[in-house]
Design a protein around this motif. Sequence first.
Motif, PDB file in Angstrom:
ATOM      1  N   ASN A 185      36.133 -10.020   6.816  1.00 18.84           N
ATOM      2  CA  ASN A 185      36.886  -9.038   6.020  1.00 18.84           C
ATOM      3  C   ASN A 185      38.296  -8.886   6.585  1.00 18.84           C
ATOM      4  O   ASN A 185      39.287  -8.927   5.846  1.00 18.84           O
ATOM      5  N   ARG A 205      33.858  -3.369   6.086  1.00 20.92           N
ATOM      6  CA  ARG A 205      33.198  -4.458   5.365  1.00 20.92           C
ATOM      7  C   ARG A 205      33.646  -4.644   3.922  1.00 20.92           C
ATOM      8  O   ARG A 205      33.156  -5.528   3.232  1.00 20.92           O
ATOM      9  N   ASP A 241      26.669 -10.069   6.620  1.00 21.84           N
ATOM     10  CA  ASP A 241      26.581 -10.816   7.883  1.00 21.84           C
ATOM     11  C   ASP A 241      25.814 -12.126   7.725  1.00 21.84           C
ATOM     12  O   ASP A 241      25.569 -12.812   8.705  1.00 21.84           O
ATOM     13  N   GLY A 256      30.547 -10.375   8.978  1.00 23.57           N
ATOM     14  CA  GLY A 256      31.194  -9.820   7.782  1.00 23.57           C
ATOM     15  C   GLY A 256      32.436  -9.012   8.127  1.00 23.57           C
ATOM     16  O   GLY A 256      33.457  -9.092   7.431  1.00 23.57           O
ATOM     17  N   VAL A 257      32.355  -8.262   9.216  1.00 20.64           N
ATOM     18  CA  VAL A 257      33.495  -7.435   9.643  1.00 20.64           C
ATOM     19  C   VAL A 257      34.686  -8.334   9.996  1.00 20.64           C
ATOM     20  O   VAL A 257      35.827  -8.067   9.584  1.00 20.64           O
TER      21      VAL A 257
END
Length: 259
Positions: free
Chosen positions: A51, A77, A30, A47-48
């Motif tokens: 991805n 992630r 993140d 980050g999610v």
Amino acid sequence: MHHRRRIYEGKAKIIFEGPEPGTYIQFFKDNATAFNAKKHEVIDGKGVLNNRISEYIFTQLNRLGIPTHFIRRLNMREQIIRSVEIIPLEVVLRNVAAGSLAKRLGIQEGTPLPCSVIEFYYKKDELDDPMVSEEHIAAFGWASPQELEEIKALSVRINDFLSGLFLAVGIQLIDFKIEFGRLWEGDMMSVVLADEISPDSARLWDIATDERLDKDRFRRNMGGLIEAYQEVARRLGIMNENELPRPKGPVLVNNVSVL
Ligand code: TMP
């Protein structure tokens, strides 16, 4: 949390040993950084989103026959990728003047370029990733002339694909940064797209309003980064509303008068 061997940790991602030989796991953090990490913040949920957005783009590129390191997404992630040797260049493609180009050449941000422009930066944190020429790349052996031709041809195809993909959802692709790696299969080596493509590494402007839907929101202290990345994911149709990470922190509640 992780018992796997850590191969490399960058500013926004970690590379772990993968489940099979020839694979790595790419973990999206993140962390948001700018100006070679002089500016740094943790932004919940970034980050999610990266991805998912990068998975979507790399899957489409693989389908088009553009070789990439991407195999599949594992979870929120992480993704499994082919292990490649990263070529130490940041390849920037620009369609519209913005950022460092606008500043360096004194061109108003948002001015369309007469043709798309490719630039190369040498990946070296200690030197703040200096811009380099094709001659520097050949002279210092960072990539062979054949590899560089391959990199340029792939970059142009990727730009064409991405420009159309984003245009279709009302977003203008201003510029983006990509990285390539050497993939060894037996004694055959090929150049493949590596790293990620996300709003961290591309400038994405709403066509109707010129609103920034990318990491410039962080670089320029504009706020609303997660909301902007969610908007990109929503327009690409890759996340259910209830799957989108909600930013933590204070929530604005409407004033409701109870009668
Ligand atoms: P620039 O205008 O700052 O040179 O950036 C060009 C593009 O490259 C922009 O889409 C942001 C991206 N970028 C990265 O992904 N990483 C970097 O370290 C930098 C400087 C730019």
